[in-house]
Design an enzyme around this catalytic site. Structure first.
Site, short mmCIF file in Angstrom:
data_model
loop_
_atom_site.label_atom_id
_atom_site.label_comp_id
_atom_site.label_asym_id
_atom_site.label_seq_id
_atom_site.Cartn_x
_atom_site.Cartn_y
_atom_site.Cartn_z
CE LYS A 1 13.52 -10.25 -11.30
NZ LYS A 1 14.24 -10.24 -10.10
CE LYS B 1 11.63 -2.43 -6.18
NZ LYS B 1 12.31 -3.49 -6.96
CG ASN C 1 1.70 0.28 4.07
OD1 ASN C 1 1.50 -0.92 3.97
ND2 ASN C 1 2.86 0.83 3.76
N GLY C 2 -0.36 -1.79 6.04
CA GLY C 2 0.05 -2.76 7.07
C GLY C 2 -1.10 -3.66 7.45
CG HIS D 1 18.92 -36.23 -8.87
ND1 HIS D 1 19.26 -37.54 -8.61
CD2 HIS D 1 20.08 -35.55 -8.99
CE1 HIS D 1 20.59 -37.63 -8.54
NE2 HIS D 1 21.10 -36.43 -8.78
CD GLU E 1 16.87 -12.51 -9.47
OE1 GLU E 1 16.35 -13.14 -8.54
OE2 GLU E 1 16.51 -11.38 -9.80
NE ARG F 1 4.62 1.81 -0.95
CZ ARG F 1 5.55 1.76 -0.01
NH1 ARG F 1 6.74 2.28 -0.25
NH2 ARG F 1 5.32 1.21 1.15
CB CYS G 1 -0.88 0.05 1.24
SG CYS G 1 -1.84 -1.43 1.49
CD1 TRP H 1 -0.15 -5.68 -3.55
CD2 TRP H 1 -0.17 -6.62 -1.51
NE1 TRP H 1 0.37 -6.94 -3.66
CE2 TRP H 1 0.37 -7.55 -2.43
CE3 TRP H 1 -0.28 -7.00 -0.17
CZ2 TRP H 1 0.80 -8.81 -2.06
CZ3 TRP H 1 0.15 -8.26 0.20
CH2 TRP H 1 0.68 -9.15 -0.74
CD GLU I 1 9.79 -11.08 -9.40
OE1 GLU I 1 10.84 -10.93 -10.06
OE2 GLU I 1 9.58 -10.48 -8.35
C1 F6R Z 1 11.97 -9.98 -7.09
C2 F6R Z 1 11.63 -9.12 -5.99
C3 F6R Z 1 11.29 -9.74 -4.67
C4 F6R Z 1 12.16 -9.09 -3.60
C5 F6R Z 1 11.77 -9.58 -2.20
C6 F6R Z 1 12.65 -9.01 -1.14
O1 F6R Z 1 12.15 -9.28 -8.27
O2 F6R Z 1 11.65 -7.95 -6.13
O3 F6R Z 1 11.48 -11.12 -4.69
O4 F6R Z 1 13.49 -9.39 -3.87
O5 F6R Z 1 10.43 -9.21 -1.94
O6 F6R Z 1 12.62 -7.62 -1.14
P1 F6R Z 1 13.74 -6.75 -0.45
O7 F6R Z 1 15.01 -6.99 -1.18
O8 F6R Z 1 13.25 -5.34 -0.59
O9 F6R Z 1 13.82 -7.20 0.97
#
Ligand code: F6R
Length: 617
Positions: free
Chosen positions: A494, A612, A101-102, A513, A490, A27, A2, A75, A497
């Site tokens: 990507k 985010k 927010n929260g 395996h 990773e 966000r 949020c 959110w 996501e």
């Molecule tokens: C992937 C992504 C998330 C963050 C995760 C941790 O692209 O953005 O997987 O890496 O939510 O976030 P931080 O690094 O802000 O603790």
């Protein structure tokens, strides 16, 4: 998660709030709303499921009506995304408006109590419970004022929150509070801004107060900013900070998406991460955070890296780096698991928390636990002054600049750069990395921004072409070995996501395996196969895939023959020492995910369901 924006001053509050909400779109959110206090001190509320554009469509007539107001991007946590569940929420008497927010964890108990007292609820949210609790305290004690009632209510709730509250009978007054979720107050000339981060007000003021955990503030043009502790109302002197953030940093600068801009910023961001730290000519790595505590690291029983998502992948590569060069045992844990599994932590352990946002609730909670047990806590964060950065004993900022695209790119390579510097610095100090090798590695590290530049220019067009062939694909496998196993994880993250294609990463040797059962002519497999790092073994893995007609997209070093001959698509990256290959190899994988998602018409910067900074557990 949020986003909150609030404003009081002389400008049109509608414009400030709407533009501010747009800045916070990164966000992640599913609905948006606004409340303004008009010239008759009455609330005007509009809210809707959907995007800020949808909110603008239903609220345009509010433009120019008020100089005070607040807005929210939600959110969903409690209750589905819907108009009713969107913020702001009003109290039963319609006089108090809140954005939040929260998560209020004990909302159910409070809701039961309020329901028994005759309160009714329009939404399924925990937030509506909080705003009615404020009304409840004001009804109960008519002598207390609005900020006091907010404080009483906050003392009754537990969980995480950043809130902004308005009251019709207290015109011109904004009350804010924070526990666990960030909130910044921008100090302008005869105006104040409130926001989840400084981006909504950066063009209006460079001065801000970051509200501390457990603090609240009453803000008005007449009285300024009055900060108090929520638990006992003690007065706090505001600490005004100078913002370094610039408008250009949070704009797209001609790129179609923030994600693409951030991928292309990596030569600079990796360089910025090393700036002032890597002094190749002097043959030193300067990192005060490490150096001041170097014996703590050297004598650590072990280093535990805790993080989530992409940052966790960086942590896995950190394990390879620190164990190889500094010979200190390292464990890497998901913050969420670490916290709930009763881990053994002692004061001889060093915990490294990695977090781009510095606000991730799981990482924060895990850190608090480690701190309670006496471990030394080191932070690797991108956002300066974030909550995690503040509770750690020491740390290193990644200095990658604001990362707006929800999918992390430049923050990841910056995290790898910091971890590399830490490993080399500790290795040199511990005597486990000899001087000649140290000198050669740091010279190579210094040139990594150039290598990234080469990759960007040599692969960008090619990857656009390759991506077109995978727009309809439903599954992907990503394989790598050693340092590139986390890079494969990773790459897969990507893709899933932002394109919503199912993708899995594996250590290449694990394929036999289980995952090998998935391979047929419809399964694309991205395989990271640089020369240094188990190349012969990878060749065998590629043969196994070829024999099952899998479609191979190989990321190889320039001039590679063996893997390239078997691959359907070949992406070339420059040869580096193995420890640097994940930084270089990640770049084409980011581009691949980006273009596949773009060609599928996905909202790359704000993928569905994602946030985010994940400020709920
Ligand atoms: C992937 C992504 C998330 C963050 C995760 C941790 O692209 O953005 O997987 O890496 O939510 O976030 P931080 O690094 O802000 O603790």
């Amino acid at each position: 998660m949020c986003g909150i924006v609030g404003y009081t001053g002389f400008q049109d509050a509608y414009d400030i709030v709407i533009n501010g909400l747009r800045r916070l779109e990164y966000r992640g959110y599913d609905s948006a709303g606004i409340v303004l206090e008009d010239s008759a001190n009455k609330f005007e509320v509009e809210k809707t499921k959907g995007k800020v554009d949808d909110l603008v469509n239903i609220s345009k007539e509010l433009k120019g009506r008020a100089n005070i107001g607040m807005g929210h991007t939600r959110w969903a946590t409690h209750g589905v995304p819907s108009d009713r569940n969107s913020h702001p929420h009003l109290s039963n008497n319609g006089k108090i408006a809140i954005v939040h927010n929260g998560i209020i964890e004990n909302y159910d108990t409070i809701k039961t109590m309020l329901t028994e007292k005759g309160f009714t609820f329009q939404s399924e949210t925990d937030t509506e419970v909080l705003v009615n609790l404020i009304q409840y305290f004001m009804d109960l004690n008519p002598e207390i004022d609005f900020p006091t009632a907010v404080r009483y209510a906050l003392n009754e709730v537990y969980g995480a929150y950043a809130i902004t509250v308005l009251h019709e009978d207290y015109p011109g007054v904004l009350v804010v509070g924070r526990l666990g979720s960030p909130l910044a107050i921008g100090i302008g000339d005869k105006e104040y801004f409130i926001a989840s981060d400084a981006s909504p007000f950066v063009e209006f003021t460079k001065e801000a107060i970051y509200l501390e955990e457990g603090h609240m503030a009453t803000i008005s043009l007449e009285q300024g900013v009055d900060i108090r502790t929520i638990n006992d109302n003690s007065k706090i002197e505001p600490e005004i900070q100078k913002l370094k953030l610039s408008l250009e940093q949070i704009e797209k600068g001609g790129y179609e998406h923030f994600m693409l801009k951030e991928i292309f910023e990596q030569p600079k961001s990796v360089h910025d991460t090393m700036r002032g730290r890597l002094l190749v000519d002097e043959g030193v790595i300067k990192m005060a955070g490490i150096w001041d505590h170097v014996e703590r690291f050297k004598n650590a029983n072990r280093i535990i890296i805790i993080a989530c998502g992409t940052s966790w992948h960086a942590g896995l590569i950190g394990e390879y780096l620190i164990e190889e060069y500094a010979r200190i045992p390292v464990e890497v844990e998901y913050a969420s698991e670490f916290r709930y599994r009763n881990p053994i932590i002692t004061d001889k352990d060093v915990v490294i928390a990695i977090s781009q946002s510095g606000e991730t609730a799981d990482t924060m909670a895990a850190l608090k636990l480690a701190k309670e047990k006496g471990a030394f806590i080191y932070g690797i964060c991108n956002v300066v002054d974030s909550s995690i950065a503040r509770i750690t004993d020491a740390g290193s900022y990644t200095h990658a600049g604001p990362e707006i695209g929800v999918a992390s790119t430049k923050a990841f390579t910056a995290q790898l750069t910091i971890l590399t510097l830490i490993a080399f610095k500790l290795g040199k100090h511990n005597g486990t990395l000899g001087n000649a090798e140290f000198m050669s590695l740091i010279a190579e590290l210094d040139a990594i921004p150039k290598r990234i530049e080469e990759v960007l220019s040599s692969t960008h067009e090619q990857i656009q072409q390759i991506s077109k062939d995978f727009v309809e694909t439903t599954n992907f496998l990503y394989l790598g070995r050693g340092y590139n196993y986390p890079a494969a994880l990773e790459g897969a993250l990507k893709l899933k996501e932002i394109s919503y294609i199912h993708a899995e990463g594996y250590p290449a040797a694990e394929m036999k395996h289980g995952p090998i059962a998935l391979i047929d002519e419809n399964m694309p497999i991205v395989i990271i196969a640089p020369k240094k790092g188990h190349y012969d073994k990878i060749v065998s893995n590629v043969q196994e895939i070829k024999a099952r007609k899998g479609k191979i997209i190989a990321v190889v070093n320039k001039g590679d023959r063996q893997v390239s001959e078997m691959a359907d698509y070949v992406i070339e990256i420059p040869e580096t020492s193995e420890c640097f290959s994940p930084i270089v190899a990640s770049v084409p994988l980011q581009l691949l995910a980006y273009y596949i998602a773009v060609y599928r018409g996905a909202n790359v910067d704000q993928p569905r369901n994602l946030a985010k900074s994940v400020t709920v557990e």
